[in-house]
Write an enzyme that holds these catalytic residues in place. Sequence first.
Site, mmCIF file in Angstrom:
data_model
loop_
_atom_site.group_PDB
_atom_site.id
_atom_site.type_symbol
_atom_site.label_atom_id
_atom_site.label_comp_id
_atom_site.label_asym_id
_atom_site.label_seq_id
_atom_site.Cartn_x
_atom_site.Cartn_y
_atom_site.Cartn_z
ATOM 1 N N GLN A 159 9.750 -6.173 10.226
ATOM 2 C CA GLN A 159 10.808 -5.158 10.098
ATOM 3 C C GLN A 159 12.044 -5.434 10.950
ATOM 4 O OE1 GLN A 159 9.124 -1.224 10.570
ATOM 5 N NE2 GLN A 159 7.781 -1.455 8.798
ATOM 6 N N SER A 164 0.826 -1.214 0.000
ATOM 7 C CA SER A 164 0.000 0.000 0.000
ATOM 8 C C SER A 164 0.862 1.268 0.000
ATOM 9 C CB SER A 164 -0.915 -0.037 1.232
ATOM 10 O OG SER A 164 -1.604 1.180 1.376
ATOM 11 N N HIS A 210 5.866 4.270 10.203
ATOM 12 C CA HIS A 210 5.200 4.052 11.492
ATOM 13 C C HIS A 210 6.314 3.756 12.487
ATOM 14 C CE1 HIS A 210 2.407 2.898 14.529
ATOM 15 N NE2 HIS A 210 2.373 1.599 14.284
HETATM 16 P P1 NAD Z 1 1.629 -3.846 2.909
HETATM 17 O O1 NAD Z 1 1.289 -5.084 3.655
HETATM 18 O O2 NAD Z 1 0.614 -3.220 2.021
HETATM 19 O O3 NAD Z 1 2.931 -4.120 1.986
HETATM 20 C C1 NAD Z 1 4.061 -4.770 2.454
HETATM 21 C C2 NAD Z 1 5.099 -4.964 1.367
HETATM 22 O O4 NAD Z 1 6.267 -5.557 1.957
HETATM 23 C C3 NAD Z 1 4.693 -5.920 0.244
HETATM 24 O O5 NAD Z 1 5.308 -5.477 -0.945
HETATM 25 C C4 NAD Z 1 5.326 -7.240 0.688
HETATM 26 O O6 NAD Z 1 5.549 -8.115 -0.398
HETATM 27 C C5 NAD Z 1 6.634 -6.732 1.241
HETATM 28 N N1 NAD Z 1 7.297 -7.604 2.207
HETATM 29 C C6 NAD Z 1 6.736 -8.409 3.153
HETATM 30 N N2 NAD Z 1 7.698 -9.032 3.852
HETATM 31 C C7 NAD Z 1 8.899 -8.603 3.343
HETATM 32 C C8 NAD Z 1 10.252 -8.887 3.635
HETATM 33 N N3 NAD Z 1 10.582 -9.730 4.623
HETATM 34 N N4 NAD Z 1 11.225 -8.262 2.896
HETATM 35 C C9 NAD Z 1 10.912 -7.391 1.916
HETATM 36 N N5 NAD Z 1 9.634 -7.084 1.583
HETATM 37 C C10 NAD Z 1 8.643 -7.690 2.299
HETATM 38 O O7 NAD Z 1 2.177 -2.793 3.996
HETATM 39 P P2 NAD Z 1 1.713 -1.257 4.213
HETATM 40 O O8 NAD Z 1 0.313 -1.205 4.690
HETATM 41 O O9 NAD Z 1 2.114 -0.455 3.016
HETATM 42 O O10 NAD Z 1 2.630 -0.853 5.462
HETATM 43 C C11 NAD Z 1 4.003 -0.518 5.320
HETATM 44 C C12 NAD Z 1 4.381 0.434 6.441
HETATM 45 O O11 NAD Z 1 3.643 1.639 6.307
HETATM 46 C C13 NAD Z 1 4.099 -0.095 7.838
HETATM 47 O O12 NAD Z 1 5.104 0.377 8.694
HETATM 48 C C14 NAD Z 1 2.778 0.572 8.179
HETATM 49 O O13 NAD Z 1 2.572 0.708 9.568
HETATM 50 C C15 NAD Z 1 2.970 1.925 7.523
HETATM 51 N N6 NAD Z 1 1.759 2.679 7.220
HETATM 52 C C16 NAD Z 1 0.759 2.136 6.484
HETATM 53 C C17 NAD Z 1 -0.368 2.893 6.184
HETATM 54 C C18 NAD Z 1 -1.484 2.345 5.333
HETATM 55 O O14 NAD Z 1 -2.444 3.065 5.116
HETATM 56 N N7 NAD Z 1 -1.414 1.147 4.802
HETATM 57 C C19 NAD Z 1 -0.467 4.215 6.618
HETATM 58 C C20 NAD Z 1 0.591 4.760 7.341
HETATM 59 C C21 NAD Z 1 1.699 3.986 7.635
#
Ligand code: NAD
Length: 338
Positions: free
Chosen positions: A81, A22, A103
């Site tokens: 992470q 995302s 985050h």
């Molecule tokens: P997500 O689940 O949508 O995407 C995760 C990505 O990481 C995917 O591409 C996945 O294939 C990859 N991945 C998973 N394990 C991995 C690994 N071991 N090595 C490399 N890549 C790996 O995650 P997200 O919702 O985008 O969240 C990412 C960060 O952003 C988090 O810290 C979250 O708290 C923060 N965040 C998210 C939002 C939101 O609206 N989704 C808002 C603010 C902050």
Amino acid sequence: MSSTATTDTLAKARIAVLGYGSQGRAHALNLKDSGLDVVVGLRPGGPTWQKAVDDGFHVVEPAHAVIGADLIAVLTPDMVQAKLYKEAIEPNIKPGAALLFAHGFNVHFKMIEPRQDIDVILVAPKGPGALVRTEYERGRGVPCIYAVYQDVSGHAEDKAKAYAAGLGGARAMLIKTDFKEETETDLFGEQAVLCGGASELVIKGFETLVEAGYQPEIAYYEVLHELKLIVDLFYEGGITRMLQFVSETAQYGDYVSGPRIVDDATKQRMKDVLTDIQDGTFARNWIAEYNAGLPNYKRLKQADLDHPIEQVGAKLRARMPWLQTGPKAEQTHLKKVG
Ligand code: NAD
Ligand code: MG
């Protein structure tokens, strides 16, 4: 109110975006379109590798992306992470480079203890990835909050602001925070109000009507489906706009009955939830639960999925074709922890 921040500080920087979900996809595309040098780091064979390649990125394994990068954005799920940091980042990040999070969970709760010779910063857009991307494409931006945890280069804050500018956030608004405030308020919001509070309020309201003999279909519309209308009004214009658009009868009921449902005892329990977040109890429990293979999480999730409101809801939603799932569902998704 826009900010004067620009991407200048990162003009010559190589940025590694780890994760292409995302947030990762939106960040990588916006930074690239802002003229910055972006490489994407992913596990080979992972679910989003091909998507990043199709979007035109150079995609390599996380450790390779980190080598030589001046800024590493950690945008994988929070619960992976710490391992990613130990294995791919800590041995490879160059002194003086910046480690960026969206985050603060892992750093604030010390699951990641960053090396002393790097900058540690945070930039979190106040919206889901899909909105971060579409607003950028429209020439606007989603407001961002930013923070500095560790500054060894003397430019950590400039790097955070430049990154936020690259996302388009400076076209809207940048707000300074710190890792503690971002992490604790984010967890509190999703637990007490957004996810935990709202879903329990809906379920208890549904149960009250059904137990009193009303049809589940009618109860579903009254306490779940119509919540969207109210939340949209909150989002657009706060409580003022909600009060403008509901009837006087609904307003009077709000004033006299709302405080009977959510009262000072509820607020005291909100404070208890906040205390558990602040003193680390929630984080400790969640990490232990995750490491044990999520036994309680799976059981509690199944109980929510099995609730009668979900059975009647699935039947009713199938008759409302405008409620399609897919990309639209991702846009309204608040997936922040795990
Ligand atoms: P997500 O689940 O949508 O995407 C995760 C990505 O990481 C995917 O591409 C996945 O294939 C990859 N991945 C998973 N394990 C991995 C690994 N071991 N090595 C490399 N890549 C790996 O995650 P997200 O919702 O985008 O969240 C990412 C960060 O952003 C988090 O810290 C979250 O708290 C923060 N965040 C998210 C939002 C939101 O609206 N989704 C808002 C603010 C902050
Ligand atoms: Mg719940």
